[in-house]
Design a protein around this motif. Structure first.
Motif, PDB file in Angstrom:
ATOM      1  N   LEU A  39       2.350  11.077 -13.269  1.00 36.31           N
ATOM      2  CA  LEU A  39       3.765  10.900 -12.915  1.00 36.31           C
ATOM      3  C   LEU A  39       3.892  10.149 -11.583  1.00 36.31           C
ATOM      4  O   LEU A  39       4.764   9.281 -11.424  1.00 36.31           O
ATOM      5  N   ALA A  40       3.001  10.455 -10.634  1.00 35.91           N
ATOM      6  CA  ALA A  40       3.025   9.760  -9.330  1.00 35.91           C
ATOM      7  C   ALA A  40       2.701   8.278  -9.515  1.00 35.91           C
ATOM      8  O   ALA A  40       3.351   7.415  -8.908  1.00 35.91           O
ATOM      9  N   ALA A  41       1.710   7.983 -10.336  1.00 35.37           N
ATOM     10  CA  ALA A  41       1.361   6.572 -10.584  1.00 35.37           C
ATOM     11  C   ALA A  41       2.581   5.831 -11.117  1.00 35.37           C
ATOM     12  O   ALA A  41       2.919   4.736 -10.646  1.00 35.37           O
ATOM     13  N   HIS A  42       3.250   6.429 -12.068  1.00 31.65           N
ATOM     14  CA  HIS A  42       4.423   5.769 -12.664  1.00 31.65           C
ATOM     15  C   HIS A  42       5.558   5.603 -11.659  1.00 31.65           C
ATOM     16  O   HIS A  42       6.263   4.597 -11.695  1.00 31.65           O
ATOM     17  N   ARG A  43       5.712   6.551 -10.758  1.00 29.08           N
ATOM     18  CA  ARG A  43       6.768   6.401  -9.732  1.00 29.08           C
ATOM     19  C   ARG A  43       6.562   5.143  -8.896  1.00 29.08           C
ATOM     20  O   ARG A  43       7.494   4.600  -8.334  1.00 29.08           O
ATOM     21  N   HIS A  44       5.295   4.714  -8.795  1.00 22.97           N
ATOM     22  CA  HIS A  44       4.986   3.573  -7.931  1.00 22.97           C
ATOM     23  C   HIS A  44       4.599   2.320  -8.724  1.00 22.97           C
ATOM     24  O   HIS A  44       4.038   1.375  -8.158  1.00 22.97           O
ATOM     25  N   GLY A  45       4.869   2.328 -10.010  1.00 20.81           N
ATOM     26  CA  GLY A  45       4.641   1.117 -10.812  1.00 20.81           C
ATOM     27  C   GLY A  45       3.186   0.844 -11.125  1.00 20.81           C
ATOM     28  O   GLY A  45       2.825  -0.288 -11.465  1.00 20.81           O
ATOM     29  N   LEU A  46       2.339   1.871 -11.021  1.00 24.83           N
ATOM     30  CA  LEU A  46       0.914   1.713 -11.354  1.00 24.83           C
ATOM     31  C   LEU A  46       0.686   2.189 -12.787  1.00 24.83           C
ATOM     32  O   LEU A  46       1.290   3.186 -13.210  1.00 24.83           O
ATOM     33  N   VAL A  47      -0.197   1.505 -13.492  1.00 24.34           N
ATOM     34  CA  VAL A  47      -0.545   1.950 -14.844  1.00 24.34           C
ATOM     35  C   VAL A  47      -1.722   2.911 -14.749  1.00 24.34           C
ATOM     36  O   VAL A  47      -2.804   2.529 -14.272  1.00 24.34           O
ATOM     37  N   PRO A  48      -1.544   4.163 -15.184  1.00 27.55           N
ATOM     38  CA  PRO A  48      -2.648   5.112 -15.113  1.00 27.55           C
ATOM     39  C   PRO A  48      -3.678   4.861 -16.221  1.00 27.55           C
ATOM     40  O   PRO A  48      -3.306   4.549 -17.350  1.00 27.55           O
ATOM     41  N   VAL A  49      -4.932   4.965 -15.843  1.00 23.89           N
ATOM     42  CA  VAL A  49      -6.023   4.965 -16.826  1.00 23.89           C
ATOM     43  C   VAL A  49      -6.450   6.436 -16.916  1.00 23.89           C
ATOM     44  O   VAL A  49      -7.193   6.939 -16.070  1.00 23.89           O
ATOM     45  N   VAL A  50      -5.921   7.115 -17.894  1.00 24.52           N
ATOM     46  CA  VAL A  50      -6.088   8.568 -17.985  1.00 24.52           C
ATOM     47  C   VAL A  50      -7.388   8.887 -18.713  1.00 24.52           C
ATOM     48  O   VAL A  50      -7.567   8.501 -19.879  1.00 24.52           O
ATOM     49  N   CYS A  51      -8.289   9.583 -18.013  1.00 26.59           N
ATOM     50  CA  CYS A  51      -9.593   9.906 -18.595  1.00 26.59           C
ATOM     51  C   CYS A  51      -9.574  11.297 -19.218  1.00 26.59           C
ATOM     52  O   CYS A  51      -9.104  12.262 -18.593  1.00 26.59           O
ATOM     53  N   VAL A  52     -10.089  11.377 -20.423  1.00 28.80           N
ATOM     54  CA  VAL A  52     -10.238  12.664 -21.105  1.00 28.80           C
ATOM     55  C   VAL A  52     -11.611  12.688 -21.759  1.00 28.80           C
ATOM     56  O   VAL A  52     -12.177  11.629 -22.052  1.00 28.80           O
TER      57      VAL A  52
END
Ligand code: PEP
Length: 262
Positions: free
Chosen positions: A123-136
């Protein structure tokens, strides 16, 4: 793989290469890809250096107009304030980072990051216009106890709570047992989990987002095995650790199309 998703090859440097080494590395990588006439429509390339390198990488990429994206390996869930040692997404955005890795298994394992922490960081990444690379990804014990998809799917479900799919997303499926072990998953194993993750994205964020989201495989990817992963319909690239620190090896991974028929 669907034609609408540009393959994405991402190099996670972890805690390697200082800012001087980073400048030399990115410059040489750009030269190697230019010499090989790499078509960036075949594969987008991104590097994820340590925080202390990002300003240097930004300066080089901007000055030479290099077609290489970059991002950070982590981000704070908070925007500013008394959080010693943390780095705000706002700062990363000011460094023109496009992406940020979130929830890498080493963050989960050594820094106790929970699924809730990962969600807050997305959510923080999106607030700042960054695309998250979410690792699972599942550990060997998870695999034994729950099978291949259950843990990665549960981790992604938690990571995407309250997320707006229109703000951009990359997912990296990285079985923990395959990271740095030299024992990659089979392409069929990767496909099975990546397909399940795409179904979940469709359920949570809609079919359009599911169809456009790039889902990467990570874990002992090398030039010798990348093509076999990219042949799978739901694998759209790779998150590469160790092999991303070797320019010849990494640029050969980037140019997987040249050996995809091998
Ligand atoms: C990683 O740490 O994200 C990773 C995939 O590492 P390696 O390629 O070295 O297995």
């Amino acid at each position: 793989m669907a034609v609408s998703r540009t393959p994405f090859i991402a190099g996670n440097w972890k805690m390697n290469l200082d800012h001087l080494q980073a400048i030399a590395f990115v410059q040489k990588l750009a030269w190697a890809l230019a010499d090989a006439k790499h078509d960036f429509a075949d594969a987008e390339v991104a590097v994820f250096p340590p925080f202390t390198d990002l300003r240097s990488v930004q300066t080089l990429v901007a000055a030479d107009s290099l077609p290489i994206a970059y991002g950070a390996q982590d981000v704070s869930a908070h925007d500013s304030g008394a959080y010693t040692g943390e780095v705000s997404g706002a700062f990363l955005a000011h460094l023109d980072c496009a992406y940020v890795i979130i929830g890498h298994s080493e963050r989960r394992q050594y820094h106790g990051e929970s699924d809730a922490d990962v969600n807050a960081k997305v959510l923080a990444a999106h607030r700042h216009g960054l695309v998250p690379v979410v690792c699972v990804g599942e550990t060997a014990e998870d695999l034994e106890a729950h099978g291949p998809s259950a843990v990665p799917v549960a981790q992604l479900r938690a990571a995407l709570a309250g997320v707006d799919g229109a703000k951009g997303l990359v997912v990296a499926y990285e079985p923990v047992w395959a990271i740095g072990s030299g024992q990659a998953a089979t392409p069929e194993q990767a496909e099975q989990v990546c397909a399940a993750l795409r179904v979940l994205i469709g359920e949570l964020l809609g079919e359009e987002v599911a169809a456009s989201t790039r889902i990467l495989y990570g874990g002992s990817v090398k030039a010798a095995n990348i093509a076999s992963f990219l042949r799978e319909p739901n694998v759209d690239g790779a998150l590469v650790g160790g092999a991303s620190l070797d320019i010849d090896e990494f640029s050969s991974i980037v140019r997987f199309k040249k050996h995809v028929g091998a």
